[in-house]
Design a protein around this motif. Structure first.
Motif, PDB file in Angstrom:
ATOM      1  N   ALA A  13      12.441  49.087 -84.472  1.00  0.00           N
ATOM      2  CA  ALA A  13      13.054  50.207 -84.840  1.00  0.00           C
ATOM      3  C   ALA A  13      14.449  50.959 -84.019  1.00  0.00           C
ATOM      4  N   ASP A  14      14.934  51.953 -84.675  1.00  0.00           N
ATOM      5  CA  ASP A  14      16.182  52.337 -83.956  1.00  0.00           C
ATOM      6  C   ASP A  14      15.791  53.224 -82.816  1.00  0.00           C
ATOM      7  N   PHE A  15      16.425  53.505 -81.969  1.00  0.00           N
ATOM      8  CA  PHE A  15      16.501  54.533 -80.850  1.00  0.00           C
ATOM      9  C   PHE A  15      16.651  55.686 -81.247  1.00  0.00           C
ATOM     10  N   CYS A  16      15.801  56.668 -80.788  1.00  0.00           N
ATOM     11  CA  CYS A  16      16.120  58.119 -80.983  1.00  0.00           C
ATOM     12  C   CYS A  16      17.477  58.607 -80.106  1.00  0.00           C
ATOM     13  N   ASN A  17      17.821  59.779 -80.256  1.00  0.00           N
ATOM     14  CA  ASN A  17      18.829  60.383 -79.642  1.00  0.00           C
ATOM     15  C   ASN A  17      18.475  60.520 -78.242  1.00  0.00           C
ATOM     16  N   PRO A  18      19.374  60.121 -77.396  1.00  0.00           N
ATOM     17  CA  PRO A  18      19.124  60.193 -75.997  1.00  0.00           C
ATOM     18  C   PRO A  18      18.658  61.365 -75.279  1.00  0.00           C
ATOM     19  N   GLN A  19      18.817  62.703 -76.160  1.00  0.00           N
ATOM     20  CA  GLN A  19      18.227  63.818 -75.315  1.00  0.00           C
ATOM     21  C   GLN A  19      16.663  63.939 -75.649  1.00  0.00           C
ATOM     22  N   TRP A  50      17.226  40.390 -72.831  1.00  0.00           N
ATOM     23  CA  TRP A  50      17.468  41.941 -72.472  1.00  0.00           C
ATOM     24  C   TRP A  50      17.482  42.037 -70.847  1.00  0.00           C
ATOM     25  N   TYR A  51      16.842  41.480 -70.038  1.00  0.00           N
ATOM     26  CA  TYR A  51      17.220  41.552 -68.606  1.00  0.00           C
ATOM     27  C   TYR A  51      18.541  41.085 -68.320  1.00  0.00           C
ATOM     28  N   GLU A  52      19.178  40.035 -68.825  1.00  0.00           N
ATOM     29  CA  GLU A  52      20.625  39.594 -68.364  1.00  0.00           C
ATOM     30  C   GLU A  52      21.174  40.558 -68.650  1.00  0.00           C
ATOM     31  N   LYS A  53      21.113  41.513 -70.035  1.00  0.00           N
ATOM     32  CA  LYS A  53      22.155  42.445 -70.338  1.00  0.00           C
ATOM     33  C   LYS A  53      21.806  43.689 -69.355  1.00  0.00           C
ATOM     34  N   ALA A  54      20.677  44.137 -69.097  1.00  0.00           N
ATOM     35  CA  ALA A  54      20.384  45.129 -68.113  1.00  0.00           C
ATOM     36  C   ALA A  54      20.805  44.747 -66.771  1.00  0.00           C
ATOM     37  N   ASN A  55      20.995  43.594 -66.277  1.00  0.00           N
ATOM     38  CA  ASN A  55      21.456  43.235 -65.057  1.00  0.00           C
ATOM     39  C   ASN A  55      22.793  42.723 -64.822  1.00  0.00           C
ATOM     40  N   ASP A  77      11.673  48.175 -61.927  1.00  0.00           N
ATOM     41  CA  ASP A  77      11.135  47.216 -60.981  1.00  0.00           C
ATOM     42  C   ASP A  77      10.743  45.714 -61.791  1.00  0.00           C
ATOM     43  N   GLU A  78      10.454  45.813 -63.107  1.00  0.00           N
ATOM     44  CA  GLU A  78      10.260  44.551 -63.819  1.00  0.00           C
ATOM     45  C   GLU A  78      11.442  43.779 -63.776  1.00  0.00           C
ATOM     46  N   ARG A  79      12.589  44.725 -64.263  1.00  0.00           N
ATOM     47  CA  ARG A  79      13.983  43.851 -64.051  1.00  0.00           C
ATOM     48  C   ARG A  79      14.182  43.149 -62.980  1.00  0.00           C
ATOM     49  N   GLU A  80      13.893  43.872 -61.702  1.00  0.00           N
ATOM     50  CA  GLU A  80      14.179  43.371 -60.201  1.00  0.00           C
ATOM     51  C   GLU A  80      13.122  42.273 -60.124  1.00  0.00           C
ATOM     52  N   ARG A  81      11.950  42.124 -60.416  1.00  0.00           N
ATOM     53  CA  ARG A  81      11.048  41.200 -60.360  1.00  0.00           C
ATOM     54  C   ARG A  81      11.312  39.836 -61.088  1.00  0.00           C
ATOM     55  N   ILE A  82      12.095  39.979 -62.246  1.00  0.00           N
ATOM     56  CA  ILE A  82      12.412  38.908 -63.295  1.00  0.00           C
ATOM     57  C   ILE A  82      13.468  38.186 -62.423  1.00  0.00           C
ATOM     58  N   THR A 116      26.874  54.891 -70.119  1.00  0.00           N
ATOM     59  CA  THR A 116      26.382  53.651 -69.239  1.00  0.00           C
ATOM     60  C   THR A 116      24.864  53.756 -68.988  1.00  0.00           C
ATOM     61  N   GLU A 117      24.209  54.998 -68.546  1.00  0.00           N
ATOM     62  CA  GLU A 117      22.874  54.940 -68.566  1.00  0.00           C
ATOM     63  C   GLU A 117      21.891  54.950 -69.953  1.00  0.00           C
ATOM     64  N   TRP A 118      22.747  55.429 -70.755  1.00  0.00           N
ATOM     65  CA  TRP A 118      22.183  55.209 -72.240  1.00  0.00           C
ATOM     66  C   TRP A 118      22.068  53.672 -72.464  1.00  0.00           C
ATOM     67  N   GLU A 119      23.258  52.980 -72.121  1.00  0.00           N
ATOM     68  CA  GLU A 119      23.061  51.755 -72.594  1.00  0.00           C
ATOM     69  C   GLU A 119      22.000  50.829 -71.555  1.00  0.00           C
ATOM     70  N   LYS A 120      22.123  51.140 -70.517  1.00  0.00           N
ATOM     71  CA  LYS A 120      20.971  50.304 -69.614  1.00  0.00           C
ATOM     72  C   LYS A 120      19.781  50.750 -69.968  1.00  0.00           C
ATOM     73  N   TYR A 121      19.341  51.806 -70.594  1.00  0.00           N
ATOM     74  CA  TYR A 121      18.223  52.375 -70.832  1.00  0.00           C
ATOM     75  C   TYR A 121      17.784  51.531 -71.907  1.00  0.00           C
ATOM     76  N   ARG A 122      18.551  51.345 -72.891  1.00  0.00           N
ATOM     77  CA  ARG A 122      18.399  50.734 -73.993  1.00  0.00           C
ATOM     78  C   ARG A 122      17.865  49.083 -73.884  1.00  0.00           C
ATOM     79  N   TYR A 123      18.743  48.458 -72.933  1.00  0.00           N
ATOM     80  CA  TYR A 123      18.424  47.331 -72.561  1.00  0.00           C
ATOM     81  C   TYR A 123      17.082  46.987 -71.873  1.00  0.00           C
ATOM     82  N   LEU A 124      16.825  48.233 -70.985  1.00  0.00           N
ATOM     83  CA  LEU A 124      15.516  47.849 -70.221  1.00  0.00           C
ATOM     84  C   LEU A 124      14.360  48.304 -71.141  1.00  0.00           C
TER      85      LEU A 124
END
Length: 200
Positions: free
Chosen positions: A57-63, A141-146, A163-168, A73-81
């Motif tokens: 599915a698509d992402f909803c509006n950030p708000q 997706w981890y690589e993109k978020a990292n 935390d999941e990203r860091e553990r990977i 930038t937060e929005w981009e990282k949020y999507r990757y995470l």
């Protein structure tokens, strides 16, 4: 009697005024995912279905994400995470489903039910093997978020995802290693069962 009738009328009026809720975005589908106290096959399959729908599915509006996102930038990282997290949950659900059918050890007295156990082992193996696909997706997706541009950016409302990203990153979370171990063990159990020719 009057109190019961009044309660029923109030309940009926309340039900007729409920607004419709359309499930359309990733966040909506993800809300339908839940871990059951008792994991039956249908429960795992239901969760896999909702997580698959969320992944597509698509992402909803950030708000409307329920997270504090104030910059692009937060929005981009949020999507990757989020994509990484969904794929990790899909691996988890396939592992849970596989464990329902998993035969941990082949005992000598299992011979009369050999065929049933072998069928279940095939189901478990297919669940575990499906996990490889989701692990590759999660790593992508981890690589993109990292990426280096996110080095000092942490979305505190998504701390468990961070935390999941860091553990990977550190290798503490490695589903490929776990899947390899489970599949190797299960193939040995399968070979032991196939070698049985005596019944008790």
């Amino acid at each position: 009697m009057k109190k019961a009738v009044l309660t029923v009328l109030i309940f009926a009026v309340f039900l007729t005024t409920l607004p419709a809720y359309m499930v359309k975005y990733k966040e909506d589908y993800y809300k339908l995912y839940h871990v059951h106290y008792q994991q039956l096959p249908d429960d795992c399959i239901e969760n896999i279905y909702w997580l698959e729908k969320a992944a597509q599915a698509d992402f909803c509006n950030p708000q409307f994400t329920g997270k504090k996102i104030t910059t692009e930038t937060e929005w981009e990282k949020y999507r990757y995470l989020f994509q990484m997290h969904i794929n990790l949950k899909l691996i988890e659900q396939h592992l849970r489903l596989g464990r329902i059918y998993d035969k941990k050890v082949a005992y000598f007295y299992d011979a009369p039910w050999k065929e049933e156990y072998l069928n279940n082992i095939e189901k478990a193996l297919s669940c575990y093997e499906a996990g490889y696909y989701y692990w590759q997706e999660a790593k992508l997706w981890y690589e993109k978020a990292n990426e280096s541009k996110f080095n000092f950016l942490f979305i505190t409302d998504c701390q468990s995802w961070e935390d999941e990203r860091e553990r990977i990153k550190t290798g503490d979370l490695n589903y490929e290693k776990m899947l390899n171990r489970e599949i190797e063990r299960l193939k040995k159990v399968k070979a032991d069962l196939e070698a049985m020719d005596k019944t008790y």
